[in-house]
Design a protein around this motif. Structure first.
Motif, PDB file in Angstrom:
ATOM      1  N   ARG A  59      -0.157  -3.247  30.818  1.00 32.84           N
ATOM      2  CA  ARG A  59       0.892  -4.264  30.979  1.00 32.84           C
ATOM      3  C   ARG A  59       0.495  -5.319  32.005  1.00 32.84           C
ATOM      4  NH1 ARG A  59       6.365  -3.614  29.591  1.00 32.84           N
ATOM      5  NH2 ARG A  59       6.770  -1.852  28.199  1.00 32.84           N
ATOM      6  N   SER A  60      -0.051  -4.885  33.107  1.00 31.27           N
ATOM      7  CA  SER A  60      -0.369  -5.845  34.168  1.00 31.27           C
ATOM      8  C   SER A  60      -1.474  -6.811  33.739  1.00 31.27           C
ATOM      9  CB  SER A  60      -0.786  -5.110  35.442  1.00 31.27           C
ATOM     10  OG  SER A  60      -1.932  -4.299  35.199  1.00 31.27           O
ATOM     11  N   GLU A  61      -2.459  -6.298  32.990  1.00 31.32           N
ATOM     12  CA  GLU A  61      -3.548  -7.183  32.562  1.00 31.32           C
ATOM     13  C   GLU A  61      -3.099  -8.178  31.498  1.00 31.32           C
ATOM     14  OE1 GLU A  61      -6.008  -3.230  32.897  1.00 31.32           O
ATOM     15  OE2 GLU A  61      -3.866  -3.745  32.793  1.00 31.32           O
ATOM     16  N   VAL A  62      -2.162  -7.775  30.645  1.00 34.28           N
ATOM     17  CA  VAL A  62      -1.773  -8.667  29.571  1.00 34.28           C
ATOM     18  C   VAL A  62      -0.833  -9.769  30.055  1.00 34.28           C
ATOM     19  CG1 VAL A  62       0.357  -7.610  28.644  1.00 34.28           C
ATOM     20  CG2 VAL A  62      -1.325  -8.603  27.081  1.00 34.28           C
ATOM     21  N   GLY A  63      -0.164  -9.551  31.188  1.00 35.59           N
ATOM     22  CA  GLY A  63       0.799 -10.540  31.674  1.00 35.59           C
ATOM     23  C   GLY A  63       0.233 -11.938  31.828  1.00 35.59           C
ATOM     24  N   PRO A  64      -0.889 -12.121  32.562  1.00 32.00           N
ATOM     25  CA  PRO A  64      -1.433 -13.473  32.723  1.00 32.00           C
ATOM     26  C   PRO A  64      -1.850 -14.118  31.399  1.00 32.00           C
ATOM     27  CG  PRO A  64      -2.377 -11.966  34.342  1.00 32.00           C
ATOM     28  CD  PRO A  64      -1.599 -11.130  33.373  1.00 32.00           C
ATOM     29  N   ILE A  65      -2.338 -13.313  30.467  1.00 29.06           N
ATOM     30  CA  ILE A  65      -2.737 -13.861  29.170  1.00 29.06           C
ATOM     31  C   ILE A  65      -1.521 -14.405  28.440  1.00 29.06           C
ATOM     32  CG2 ILE A  65      -3.743 -13.301  26.919  1.00 29.06           C
ATOM     33  CD1 ILE A  65      -5.406 -11.146  28.324  1.00 29.06           C
ATOM     34  N   VAL A  66      -0.436 -13.642  28.447  1.00 30.33           N
ATOM     35  CA  VAL A  66       0.790 -14.091  27.786  1.00 30.33           C
ATOM     36  C   VAL A  66       1.339 -15.339  28.471  1.00 30.33           C
ATOM     37  CG1 VAL A  66       3.176 -13.475  27.253  1.00 30.33           C
ATOM     38  CG2 VAL A  66       1.347 -11.795  26.923  1.00 30.33           C
ATOM     39  N   ALA A  67       1.282 -15.358  29.800  1.00 26.72           N
ATOM     40  CA  ALA A  67       1.783 -16.529  30.532  1.00 26.72           C
ATOM     41  C   ALA A  67       1.004 -17.788  30.143  1.00 26.72           C
ATOM     42  CB  ALA A  67       1.678 -16.277  32.035  1.00 26.72           C
TER      43      ALA A  67
END
Length: 915
Positions: A724-732
């Motif tokens: 979850r933490s790694e995907v957050g910046p990509i989604v942002a």
């Protein structure tokens, strides 16, 4: 042993003879194409002779052609010779096919249509002829076939499985294979082993001294022609250290000095104009000698084993004989022979070629005639022949500027028919001249290439952009658009960098009409996010109106790049009608590949499967490896979604193709597919590992656009694998992009991702918001959203509320044929306290993609001939498929097809016009 010195039977070829005889015996049940390869003198022609004799004894009809070096510049010469005995059926062909063959053979003044329409016409002619009596097509010296004939025969060879036809071609090692395809049978003839070689030599020269015999066996090293011919040279104490091929050529050449002068002249003109017409050779020899040369002049050459004559024709015992005769003649002798041929032949193009070869200094009149011959060849579809004629015309041109023009025109044609080596050579010739500035621009464009050459994508994009700018400044808007299309396509297959993209956009904005669909396609490749909203608005305005095939394809490509896959499917379905009618299989293959990719992304798996299957076959026909890679990606995902276990081989092949041309777009597609397949199997960590690569700028599979297509999959993989933490910046980052573009696939994926990532108190609203969007054209995405929503509710002990979305998801997955996803929905329903009946596979799922497409077309009322013309198959192949389809569907007639295969695929609302 025969009177001409050849052995009465083939020695050491039992395995090949047995294999070919089995194919001949089974021709009524299965057609096949065979390629026999080997070095000079290895026995290829002898094996073909055996095939012809065996076929005739079995009651099969044999038609044949032989590639002739002097005819390599005459378009469709080889094909015409092959099918000439079948042309009585020409009037019965469908009108477009009939016109295509007549134009290709020069029977009308019409321009030859697209090569593949000629290929379909040849296939139909052969198929119809084989219906009465099975056919054996024999092609010797295939490496000397003219390029259009070779391409058509390759097209036919890949479509023979359901025909009563065996095609056997022989070609020498060292040339690209004329025939190719997964069903091709290939025999490589090796040299004979010691025992077989001794057998041949004993039959040929039984009285040889043992020491000479040993030396001949060592010299021949198992080559059958050497074993037959070298004994005629006697027991020389010393032989020069030559290669075997040179030794054989010398053996033939040594027989020439003892022949009468008029025999040697007759052999020389026949060797220079090697069509096998004894009458034409006699006429030229008579002109050369100044008196009539009769057929009896050939007798001495027959007696020493150089030629075989049968009244009206003559044939050299081997191509090395012809080469030896040419080499032994002096330059002056060859020039006089060419002049004699030019004065006696009837065909104007042959006359021109002989005049050209006879020239040893510039001759503008001959050069002009060669340019006219090139135009005629190109009109008949002979690009290679036109290139050769223009190159020779350039060499005979006195004026440097005019010579440069002809060289560059030849280089453009060489590029068109796929010979970069010839392009390089012609550009080097041109560079040595004092070339005007405009022609130097043409040189740059040719060197960079117009299509998908992307090994130096940054430099290539910049150069093409500047050439386009110069063309626009000169008022040549059409040329500017062509160059910008090439540059923009490079921006898709590999990233040229922000600076190159910005400069390209600047030129587009200044030079082109933004309302032109072709310009919208350029904008989509160069700036899919920055201009995506503009492109989509204009494409949607076009939907529902008349659009010609080329612009419908451009609109479909653009819609796919900017993420409106339903609209892409709509335009590309429309485009295919015109592309099929015009025989533009290269463009059709591209349209089908993009349609398959688009259909995959919206969950129309039937359409994705049928389009990808056809795209893969057409990519092989039209030499488009990148489109072939896209087709492999789609085929892999559809197969996995429908329960296939082993799809990695296809994906590995697609990755190999992508690496060959350094295309991060292809590599991104492969990683997208691997991630999708892993998700289908519930392997979330593997899916994460595959998909996260798309967002890493340092990864060769990074692609900004493809990663936007995969955001929903990436979030799902992350949520279920602890990322979850790694995907957050990509989604942002993708949220920021979505704020300035209207890419439908990105918005669909982000709505899904937001719901999966949401805190407990926000998730329900986000699921509801995502489901409230219009997803009617995105059935797979909607079903996955319903599955995730139902599973979320169930895990929060809201079992009763979970069942409605889970049922809806299950039913959609079942309808789409997504077996694994349907099982997952059933599992969630069981956990909620509700049982589901196992899914009953539909009858249509037993069909291969090609069978499904044929069944769909037959269900629409098309005849076998109409289906065959549409899919570039023979109507008998279509009939064979239908005979296989009916039992699989449990039906016995076409009438029942519509009900058996279910609803027809969605139809397009774009009206296509063929221009």
């Amino acid at each position: 042993m025969r009177a001409d010195g050849t052995t009465a039977g083939l020695v050491g070829r039992d395995a090949q003879m047995d294999a070919l005889e089995r194919l001949l015996h089974g021709v009524r049940h299965r057609g096949v194409a065979v390629l026999v390869r080997g070095e000079a003198g290895i026995g290829k022609s002898a094996l073909l002779h055996h095939v012809s004799g065996t076929a005739a004894a079995l009651g099969l009809r044999v038609v044949s052609t032989t590639g002739v070096e002097s005819e390599a510049t005459l378009p469709f010469a080889g094909l015409h010779q092959l099918v000439r005995p079948l042309l009585g059926r020409l009037p019965a062909l469908p009108a477009p096919q009939r016109r295509a063959l007549r134009a290709a053979f020069g029977l009308t003044d019409d321009a030859a249509p697209e090569l593949f329409l000629t290929g379909l016409a040849a296939l139909t002619l052969i198929s119809d002829s084989a219906a009465d009596q099975p056919l054996v097509l024999v092609v010797d010296d295939a490496h000397w076939l003219d390029r259009p004939s070779a391409d058509v025969l390759g097209f036919v060879a890949r479509r023979l499985e359901s025909e009563a036809v065996v095609l056997v071609a022989a070609q020498r090692d060292g040339f690209p294979p004329v025939l190719s395809g997964p069903a091709l049978v290939e025999h490589h003839l090796a040299r004979l082993d010691r025992r077989a070689a001794e057998d041949v030599l004993a039959r040929r020269a039984p009285q040889l001294d043992p020491a000479v015999r040993r030396r001949l066996l060592a010299e021949a090293t198992g080559n059958p022609l050497a074993l037959v011919e070298l004994p005629l040279e006697g027991s020389r104490d010393e032989w020069a250290p030559l290669t075997l091929t040179a030794r054989l050529e010398q053996a033939f050449a040594d027989r020439l000095p003892g022949l009468p002068d008029e025999t040697r002249d007759l052999l020389l003109v026949a060797a220079l104009e090697d069509g096998g017409d004894l009458g034409a050779a006699r006429a030229a020899a008579s002109a050369l000698r100044g008196h009539e040369v009769t057929a009896e002049a050939l007798t001495p050459a027959v007696e020493v084993g150089l030629v075989v004559a049968d009244g009206a024709g003559l044939a050299f015992r081997h191509p090395l004989v012809r080469h030896a005769i040419r080499q032994r003649a002096t330059l002056a002798e060859r020039q006089r022979a060419h002049v004699a041929l030019a004065g006696t032949l009837r065909d104007p193009d042959r006359q021109t070629w002989h005049r050209a070869v006879a020239c040893d200094a510039p001759d503008d009149a001959v050069a002009a005639d060669l340019e006219d011959a090139a135009a005629r060849a190109q009109r008949r579809g002979g690009v290679a022949a036109a290139q050769a004629a223009l190159e020779r015309a350039a060499r005979l041109t006195a004026d440097p500027a005019e010579r440069a023009r002809r060289y560059l025109q030849a280089a453009e044609l060489a590029f068109e028919w796929g010979r970069p080596d010839v392009v390089d050579r012609l550009l080097q010739e041109t560079a040595a001249l004092d070339v005007p500035a405009r022609e130097r621009t043409r040189m740059t464009v040719i060197r960079e290439g117009f299509e998908e050459g992307i090994r130096d994508v940054r430099a290539g994009t910049r150069v093409l952009t500047e050439v386009a700018a110069a063309a626009a400044a000169d008022g040549r808007a059409d040329q500017a658009l062509r160059f910008l299309q090439a540059a923009s396509l490079r921006c898709w297959w590999a990233d040229p960098g922000a600076e190159a993209r910005a400069r390209l956009l600047e030129v587009v904005d200044r030079a082109l009409d933004p309302d032109d669909v072709l310009v919208l396609e350029v904008l989509s490749y160069v700036a899919p996010f920055e201009r995506g909203a503009l492109v989509l608005d204009r494409l949607r305005a076009l939907s529902g109106g008349p659009v010609d095939a080329l612009r419908a394809q451009a609109a479909g490509d653009a819609a796919s790049v900017v993420g409106d896959f339903p609209l892409a499917v709509e335009f590309l379905t429309s485009a295919q009608t015109g592309l099929r009618a015009e025989g533009r299989l290269g463009l059709l293959g591209r349209a089908l590949a993009v349609q398959a990719w688009s259909a995959l992304n919206v969950g129309r798996f039937d359409l994705a499967a049928t389009a990808a299957d056809e795209a893969a076959r057409l990519a092989a026909d039209s030499a488009q490896p990148l489109m072939g890679a896209v087709a492999l990606v789609v085929q892999s995902v559809v197969s996995a979604v429908r329960g296939a276990e082993d799809v990695e081989d296809r994906l590995a092949e697609a990755a190999r193709l992508g690496l060959e041309v350094d295309s991060n777009a292809v590599l991104a597609g492969v990683q997208f597919a691997r991630g999708t397949v892993a998700l289908d199997r519930g392997l979330h960590q593997a899916a994460w590992d595959h998909l996260v690569r798309l967002s890493d700028p340092a990864d060769p599979a990074h692609h900004p656009v493809v990663r936007s297509f995969a955001v929903g999959d990436l979030v799902e993989a992350a949520v279920h694998s602890g990322h979850r933490s790694e995907v957050g910046p990509i989604v942002a980052d993708l949220e920021e992009i979505a704020a300035r573009t209207s890419s439908p696939v990105l918005l669909v994926g982000l709505r899904y991702g937001r719901a999966l990532l949401a805190p407990e108190d926000e998730a329900e609203d986000l699921f509801s918001a995502a489901l409230a969007a219009d997803l009617s054209a995105w059935p797979f995405a909607r079903a996955r959203l319903q599955l995730a929503h139902g599973a979320w509710r169930r895990r929060r002990r809201r079992a009763a509320e979970s069942r409605a979305p889970l049922r809806a998801a299950r039913d959609t997955f079942d309808a789409l044929g997504a077996a694994g996803w349907g099982d997952r929905a059933r599992s969630e329903l069981r956990a909620s306290g509700e049982q589901s009946r196992p899914r009953t596979p539909e009858a249509r799922e037993q069909l291969s993609p090609q069978e499904l497409l044929i069944a769909q077309l037959a269900a629409q009322g098309l005849t076998n001939r109409e289906i065959g013309a549409r899919l570039y198959l023979s109507h008998r192949t279509v009939g064979t498929h239908l005979h296989r389809i009916f039992p699989k569907l449990g039906i016995t007639s076409r009438v029942a097809l519509r009900a058996a295969i279910g609803p027809e695929p969605a139809t397009s609302t774009v009206a296509a016009t063929v221009t």
